[in-house]
Scaffold this motif. Sequence first.
Motif, PDB file in Angstrom:
ATOM      1  N   ARG A  31      49.655  35.752  46.503  1.00  0.00           N
ATOM      2  CA  ARG A  31      50.434  35.536  45.275  1.00  0.00           C
ATOM      3  C   ARG A  31      51.849  36.095  45.399  1.00  0.00           C
ATOM      4  O   ARG A  31      52.656  35.909  44.506  1.00  0.00           O
ATOM      5  CB  ARG A  31      49.714  36.173  44.071  1.00  0.00           C
TER       6      ARG A  31
ATOM      7  N   VAL B  33      41.863  36.783  46.650  1.00  0.00           N
ATOM      8  CA  VAL B  33      43.261  36.904  46.249  1.00  0.00           C
ATOM      9  C   VAL B  33      43.689  38.366  46.318  1.00  0.00           C
ATOM     10  O   VAL B  33      42.894  39.243  46.010  1.00  0.00           O
ATOM     11  CB  VAL B  33      43.414  36.443  44.771  1.00  0.00           C
ATOM     12  N   ILE B  34      44.934  38.619  46.724  1.00  0.00           N
ATOM     13  CA  ILE B  34      45.500  39.962  46.547  1.00  0.00           C
ATOM     14  C   ILE B  34      46.622  39.838  45.530  1.00  0.00           C
ATOM     15  O   ILE B  34      47.526  39.022  45.704  1.00  0.00           O
ATOM     16  CB  ILE B  34      46.060  40.536  47.863  1.00  0.00           C
ATOM     17  N   THR B  35      46.544  40.612  44.448  1.00  0.00           N
ATOM     18  CA  THR B  35      47.652  40.637  43.495  1.00  0.00           C
ATOM     19  C   THR B  35      48.377  41.970  43.643  1.00  0.00           C
ATOM     20  O   THR B  35      49.420  42.059  44.274  1.00  0.00           O
ATOM     21  CB  THR B  35      47.174  40.429  42.044  1.00  0.00           C
ATOM     22  N   ALA B  36      47.794  43.028  43.090  1.00  0.00           N
ATOM     23  CA  ALA B  36      48.410  44.352  43.200  1.00  0.00           C
ATOM     24  C   ALA B  36      47.810  45.168  44.350  1.00  0.00           C
ATOM     25  O   ALA B  36      48.320  46.226  44.698  1.00  0.00           O
ATOM     26  CB  ALA B  36      48.275  45.105  41.886  1.00  0.00           C
ATOM     27  N   GLY B  37      46.694  44.695  44.907  1.00  0.00           N
ATOM     28  CA  GLY B  37      46.113  45.359  46.075  1.00  0.00           C
ATOM     29  C   GLY B  37      44.989  46.338  45.777  1.00  0.00           C
ATOM     30  O   GLY B  37      44.505  47.022  46.678  1.00  0.00           O
ATOM     31  N   THR B  38      44.542  46.398  44.517  1.00  0.00           N
ATOM     32  CA  THR B  38      43.495  47.353  44.136  1.00  0.00           C
ATOM     33  C   THR B  38      42.168  47.041  44.829  1.00  0.00           C
ATOM     34  O   THR B  38      41.545  47.922  45.443  1.00  0.00           O
ATOM     35  CB  THR B  38      43.273  47.304  42.605  1.00  0.00           C
ATOM     36  N   ALA B  39      41.744  45.773  44.744  1.00  0.00           N
ATOM     37  CA  ALA B  39      40.442  45.387  45.301  1.00  0.00           C
ATOM     38  C   ALA B  39      40.412  45.633  46.806  1.00  0.00           C
ATOM     39  O   ALA B  39      39.405  46.118  47.353  1.00  0.00           O
ATOM     40  CB  ALA B  39      40.162  43.920  44.986  1.00  0.00           C
TER      41      ALA B  39
ATOM     42  N   PHE C  35      46.529  30.654  37.882  1.00  0.00           N
ATOM     43  CA  PHE C  35      45.384  31.506  38.217  1.00  0.00           C
ATOM     44  C   PHE C  35      44.528  30.801  39.249  1.00  0.00           C
ATOM     45  O   PHE C  35      44.315  29.591  39.183  1.00  0.00           O
ATOM     46  CB  PHE C  35      44.547  31.811  36.964  1.00  0.00           C
ATOM     47  N   PHE C  36      44.063  31.580  40.204  1.00  0.00           N
ATOM     48  CA  PHE C  36      43.222  31.050  41.275  1.00  0.00           C
ATOM     49  C   PHE C  36      41.834  31.639  41.096  1.00  0.00           C
ATOM     50  O   PHE C  36      41.637  32.836  41.291  1.00  0.00           O
ATOM     51  CB  PHE C  36      43.832  31.476  42.617  1.00  0.00           C
TER      52      PHE C  36
ATOM     53  N   LYS D 121      32.388  38.688  45.277  1.00  0.00           N
ATOM     54  CA  LYS D 121      32.989  37.396  45.619  1.00  0.00           C
ATOM     55  C   LYS D 121      33.181  37.211  47.122  1.00  0.00           C
ATOM     56  O   LYS D 121      33.230  36.083  47.593  1.00  0.00           O
ATOM     57  CB  LYS D 121      34.304  37.193  44.863  1.00  0.00           C
TER      58      LYS D 121
ATOM     59  N   LEU E 134      46.336  38.690  34.102  1.00  0.00           N
ATOM     60  CA  LEU E 134      45.710  39.155  35.329  1.00  0.00           C
ATOM     61  C   LEU E 134      45.050  40.513  35.136  1.00  0.00           C
ATOM     62  O   LEU E 134      45.309  41.208  34.157  1.00  0.00           O
ATOM     63  CB  LEU E 134      46.761  39.252  36.441  1.00  0.00           C
ATOM     64  N   LYS E 135      44.224  40.873  36.127  1.00  0.00           N
ATOM     65  CA  LYS E 135      43.560  42.181  36.152  1.00  0.00           C
ATOM     66  C   LYS E 135      44.582  43.301  35.998  1.00  0.00           C
ATOM     67  O   LYS E 135      44.330  44.311  35.335  1.00  0.00           O
ATOM     68  CB  LYS E 135      42.836  42.288  37.495  1.00  0.00           C
TER      69      LYS E 135
HETATM   70  P1  OMP Z   1      44.237  43.143  42.771  1.00  0.00           P
HETATM   71  O1  OMP Z   1      43.026  44.014  42.857  1.00  0.00           O
HETATM   72  O2  OMP Z   1      45.232  43.557  41.719  1.00  0.00           O
HETATM   73  O3  OMP Z   1      44.883  42.924  44.124  1.00  0.00           O
HETATM   74  O4  OMP Z   1      43.781  41.724  42.219  1.00  0.00           O
HETATM   75  C1  OMP Z   1      42.918  40.919  42.969  1.00  0.00           C
HETATM   76  C2  OMP Z   1      41.804  40.429  42.072  1.00  0.00           C
HETATM   77  O5  OMP Z   1      42.331  39.848  40.866  1.00  0.00           O
HETATM   78  C3  OMP Z   1      41.005  39.324  42.666  1.00  0.00           C
HETATM   79  O6  OMP Z   1      39.971  39.805  43.498  1.00  0.00           O
HETATM   80  C4  OMP Z   1      40.475  38.630  41.409  1.00  0.00           C
HETATM   81  O7  OMP Z   1      39.368  39.291  40.868  1.00  0.00           O
HETATM   82  C5  OMP Z   1      41.607  38.714  40.424  1.00  0.00           C
HETATM   83  N1  OMP Z   1      42.510  37.519  40.388  1.00  0.00           N
HETATM   84  C6  OMP Z   1      42.089  36.265  40.814  1.00  0.00           C
HETATM   85  O8  OMP Z   1      40.926  36.049  41.125  1.00  0.00           O
HETATM   86  N2  OMP Z   1      42.968  35.212  40.885  1.00  0.00           N
HETATM   87  C7  OMP Z   1      44.272  35.307  40.526  1.00  0.00           C
HETATM   88  O9  OMP Z   1      45.032  34.305  40.618  1.00  0.00           O
HETATM   89  C8  OMP Z   1      44.721  36.563  40.058  1.00  0.00           C
HETATM   90  C9  OMP Z   1      43.829  37.641  39.951  1.00  0.00           C
HETATM   91  C10 OMP Z   1      44.296  38.843  39.272  1.00  0.00           C
HETATM   92  O10 OMP Z   1      43.697  39.196  38.233  1.00  0.00           O
HETATM   93  O11 OMP Z   1      45.330  39.378  39.698  1.00  0.00           O
END
Ligand code: OMP
Length: 208
Positions: A154, A124-130, A32-33, A71, A23-24
């Motif tokens: 996630r 998607v939100i993973t760690a919340g940076t975007a 992965f989505f 996106k 992941l990012k």
């Molecule tokens: P955070 O910024 O860490 O919240 O990650 C969100 C971004 O990770 C998304 O906008 C994607 O660019 C990318 N991502 C996915 O698209 N799908 C996933 O399943 C996981 C990620 C990711 O890298 O965490």
Amino acid sequence: MNKHQFIEFVMQTGVLKLGEFTLKSGRISPYFFNAGLFNTGGQLATLAKGYAGAIADAKFDFDVLFGPAYKGIPLAATTSVSLAQDFNIDKPYAFNRKEAKDHGEGGNIVGHALEGDVLIIDDVITAGTAIREAMDIIKANGARPAGVVIALDRMEKGQSDLSAIQEVEQEFGIPVMSIITLNDIIDYLAAKNDEQSQQYLDAMKAYR
Ligand code: OMP
């Protein structure tokens, strides 16, 4: 479309993949989505209806739907169409340019002005940076972030012991809605009785 149907849809389109992915954030994930793979008109229409349904179900009121570049742009455009056509909710929408524009109408926001209560739409939100970057854009334009709608929660850890989504909800005092969560994918796999699904199920549970 219910959650089960939505998961079938993202599996069929290859948007949701099971395997091993970096992941990012550097985390290694068993799934992965990739929302970028919704790449036909029909797929986008189905996705948009999923988002619009989540917003309508939550009875969430807002002034402008905002899709952060890149996106988020087709997501905001198509979801606002579905809100109007399928749910009779006709709302303004906007997106940002990544590059500053110094000619023509100028400015970084395209579509409606970012004003009032803004609902952010993202994949998607993973760690919340975007999502934090999107908050900054909204505030810089004098508007208020009012909520977030994403396709997949996630359910991952943020910067503290809370999940990234709980952090966003607490820090900004706004709800985060999603079409599906990691738990929904786990339930989906658990209901399938084939061997491969069971293998993935174990990896998904361990990751959770
Ligand atoms: P955070 O910024 O860490 O919240 O990650 C969100 C971004 O990770 C998304 O906008 C994607 O660019 C990318 N991502 C996915 O698209 N799908 C996933 O399943 C996981 C990620 C990711 O890298 O965490």
